[in-house]
Design a protein around this motif. Structure first.
Motif, mmCIF file in Angstrom:
data_model
loop_
_atom_site.group_PDB
_atom_site.id
_atom_site.type_symbol
_atom_site.label_atom_id
_atom_site.label_comp_id
_atom_site.label_asym_id
_atom_site.label_seq_id
_atom_site.Cartn_x
_atom_site.Cartn_y
_atom_site.Cartn_z
ATOM 1 N N PHE A 273 0.814 -1.215 0.000
ATOM 2 C CA PHE A 273 0.000 0.000 0.000
ATOM 3 C C PHE A 273 0.853 1.273 0.000
ATOM 4 O O PHE A 273 0.329 2.359 -0.026
ATOM 5 C CB PHE A 273 -0.955 0.024 1.201
ATOM 6 C CG PHE A 273 -2.204 -0.772 0.979
ATOM 7 C CD1 PHE A 273 -3.111 -0.413 -0.001
ATOM 8 C CD2 PHE A 273 -2.470 -1.891 1.752
ATOM 9 C CE1 PHE A 273 -4.267 -1.148 -0.214
ATOM 10 C CE2 PHE A 273 -3.628 -2.632 1.547
ATOM 11 C CZ PHE A 273 -4.520 -2.259 0.567
ATOM 12 N N SER A 274 2.179 1.124 0.000
ATOM 13 C CA SER A 274 3.073 2.289 -0.030
ATOM 14 C C SER A 274 3.009 2.976 -1.391
ATOM 15 O O SER A 274 2.644 2.368 -2.395
ATOM 16 C CB SER A 274 4.511 1.868 0.259
ATOM 17 O OG SER A 274 4.620 1.386 1.571
ATOM 18 N N ASP A 275 3.428 4.221 -1.394
ATOM 19 C CA ASP A 275 3.437 5.028 -2.617
ATOM 20 C C ASP A 275 4.584 4.595 -3.531
ATOM 21 O O ASP A 275 5.658 4.236 -3.069
ATOM 22 C CB ASP A 275 3.595 6.496 -2.216
ATOM 23 C CG ASP A 275 3.473 7.437 -3.382
ATOM 24 O OD1 ASP A 275 2.610 7.209 -4.248
ATOM 25 O OD2 ASP A 275 4.262 8.399 -3.424
ATOM 26 N N ASN A 276 4.362 4.633 -4.822
ATOM 27 C CA ASN A 276 5.359 4.244 -5.823
ATOM 28 C C ASN A 276 6.298 5.386 -6.211
ATOM 29 O O ASN A 276 7.148 5.203 -7.064
ATOM 30 C CB ASN A 276 4.648 3.773 -7.105
ATOM 31 C CG ASN A 276 4.620 2.283 -7.224
ATOM 32 O OD1 ASN A 276 5.223 1.571 -6.450
ATOM 33 N ND2 ASN A 276 3.907 1.803 -8.221
ATOM 34 N N PHE B 47 -5.113 -2.278 -7.728
ATOM 35 C CA PHE B 47 -6.168 -2.499 -8.715
ATOM 36 C C PHE B 47 -7.048 -3.689 -8.304
ATOM 37 O O PHE B 47 -8.279 -3.590 -8.292
ATOM 38 C CB PHE B 47 -5.553 -2.751 -10.098
ATOM 39 C CG PHE B 47 -6.576 -3.142 -11.132
ATOM 40 C CD1 PHE B 47 -7.384 -2.183 -11.722
ATOM 41 C CD2 PHE B 47 -6.742 -4.469 -11.495
ATOM 42 C CE1 PHE B 47 -8.348 -2.540 -12.657
ATOM 43 C CE2 PHE B 47 -7.694 -4.837 -12.431
ATOM 44 C CZ PHE B 47 -8.510 -3.873 -13.015
ATOM 45 N N LEU B 48 -6.425 -4.813 -7.963
ATOM 46 C CA LEU B 48 -7.195 -6.012 -7.599
ATOM 47 C C LEU B 48 -7.928 -5.831 -6.273
ATOM 48 O O LEU B 48 -9.033 -6.351 -6.093
ATOM 49 C CB LEU B 48 -6.280 -7.239 -7.547
ATOM 50 C CG LEU B 48 -5.717 -7.658 -8.905
ATOM 51 C CD1 LEU B 48 -4.603 -8.681 -8.733
ATOM 52 C CD2 LEU B 48 -6.813 -8.197 -9.810
ATOM 53 N N HIS B 49 -7.331 -5.083 -5.345
ATOM 54 C CA HIS B 49 -7.987 -4.788 -4.068
ATOM 55 C C HIS B 49 -9.258 -3.984 -4.321
ATOM 56 O O HIS B 49 -10.335 -4.317 -3.821
ATOM 57 C CB HIS B 49 -7.022 -4.024 -3.159
ATOM 58 C CG HIS B 49 -7.638 -3.556 -1.885
ATOM 59 N ND1 HIS B 49 -8.224 -2.316 -1.760
ATOM 60 C CD2 HIS B 49 -7.769 -4.166 -0.685
ATOM 61 C CE1 HIS B 49 -8.698 -2.179 -0.532
ATOM 62 N NE2 HIS B 49 -8.427 -3.275 0.149
ATOM 63 N N ASP B 50 -9.129 -2.920 -5.115
ATOM 64 C CA ASP B 50 -10.281 -2.058 -5.400
ATOM 65 C C ASP B 50 -11.378 -2.811 -6.162
ATOM 66 O O ASP B 50 -12.559 -2.551 -5.975
ATOM 67 C CB ASP B 50 -9.853 -0.819 -6.191
ATOM 68 C CG ASP B 50 -8.979 0.120 -5.359
ATOM 69 O OD1 ASP B 50 -8.849 -0.088 -4.130
ATOM 70 O OD2 ASP B 50 -8.403 1.056 -5.948
ATOM 71 N N ALA B 51 -10.962 -3.758 -7.010
ATOM 72 C CA ALA B 51 -11.927 -4.543 -7.797
ATOM 73 C C ALA B 51 -12.431 -5.762 -7.026
ATOM 74 O O ALA B 51 -13.231 -6.528 -7.560
ATOM 75 C CB ALA B 51 -11.279 -4.995 -9.106
ATOM 76 N N LYS B 52 -11.945 -5.938 -5.798
ATOM 77 C CA LYS B 52 -12.322 -7.084 -4.950
ATOM 78 C C LYS B 52 -12.001 -8.420 -5.630
ATOM 79 O O LYS B 52 -12.787 -9.367 -5.588
ATOM 80 C CB LYS B 52 -13.783 -7.000 -4.537
ATOM 81 C CG LYS B 52 -14.086 -5.734 -3.748
ATOM 82 C CD LYS B 52 -15.464 -5.712 -3.179
ATOM 83 C CE LYS B 52 -15.831 -4.477 -2.425
ATOM 84 N NZ LYS B 52 -14.927 -3.502 -2.051
ATOM 85 N N LEU B 53 -10.821 -8.481 -6.258
ATOM 86 C CA LEU B 53 -10.395 -9.689 -6.978
ATOM 87 C C LEU B 53 -9.121 -10.312 -6.396
ATOM 88 O O LEU B 53 -8.567 -11.232 -6.994
ATOM 89 C CB LEU B 53 -10.156 -9.353 -8.460
ATOM 90 C CG LEU B 53 -11.362 -8.893 -9.249
ATOM 91 C CD1 LEU B 53 -10.945 -8.400 -10.634
ATOM 92 C CD2 LEU B 53 -12.379 -10.020 -9.363
#
Length: 182
Positions: free
Chosen positions: A45-48, A136-142
């Motif tokens: 979850f850290s910034d890129n 992306f996958l966290h937000d899409a619940k995947l």
């Protein structure tokens, strides 16, 4: 495909593969040998920002090593066609021929299908990929869906190159929730 201790095969979730990638990237970074106490979710979850700045400063294709043309815009870690954004945190330094070869494929799937090993991919690219993909996958619940077998094979191969103690730690990252029984 990794196996449970009882010999039962399982598919790995995106969650486990991305947590394993986070651990591998931290371990491979200079001075990153002691990762026993890391919170891998915090890494993901850290910034890129710092990672992307290093990639931009290098201005070198992460695949072939060629210098990028001055007018290059690179590519996307997560292709726009697959839900990626045009944000700087999604920047992947690829020259036009490598960009063309990757297309909209997942970075790890493309890397593995070209016969490459994870250890030939920059630590910064691995870290940025894991973070972008996880968000992306966290937000899409995947996150708990099965990961692509080519990506799993690439990560497994990298894990096998680590010292035994680190292999054990990385194979257990994510806990039972990350296991998907076949």
């Amino acid at each position: 495909m990794q196996e449970k201790n009882d010999g039962q095969s399982m598919k790995l979730s995106h969650r486990r593969v991305l947590l394993q990638l986070a651990a591998i990237s931290v371990w491979r970074m200079p001075g990153g040998s002691g990762f026993v106490s890391k919170n891998w979710y915090q890494v993901l979850f850290s910034d890129n920002r710092r990672v992307i700045i290093r990639l931009i400063r290098s201005w070198t294709c992460c695949c072939c090593g060629e210098r990028l043309p001055e007018n290059s815009t690179g590519d996307h870690i997560l292709a726009r066609a697959n839900g990626g954004t045009d944000s700087l945190s999604n920047f992947l330094p690829l020259c036009p021929p490598c960009n063309s070869s990757k297309g909209s494929k997942d970075l790890l799937v493309w890397w593995r299908s070209a016969g490459r090993k994870l250890n030939s991919l920059s630590v910064d690219v691995i870290c940025a990929y894991a973070r972008i993909r996880f968000k992306f996958l966290h937000d899409a619940k995947l996150l708990d869906e099965p990961a692509d077998p080519l990506a799993v094979a690439l990560v497994d191969e990298a894990i096998q190159c680590l010292p035994q103690a680190k292999q054990t730690l990385i194979l257990n990252i994510g806990g039972p929730k990350a296991d998907l029984k076949v």
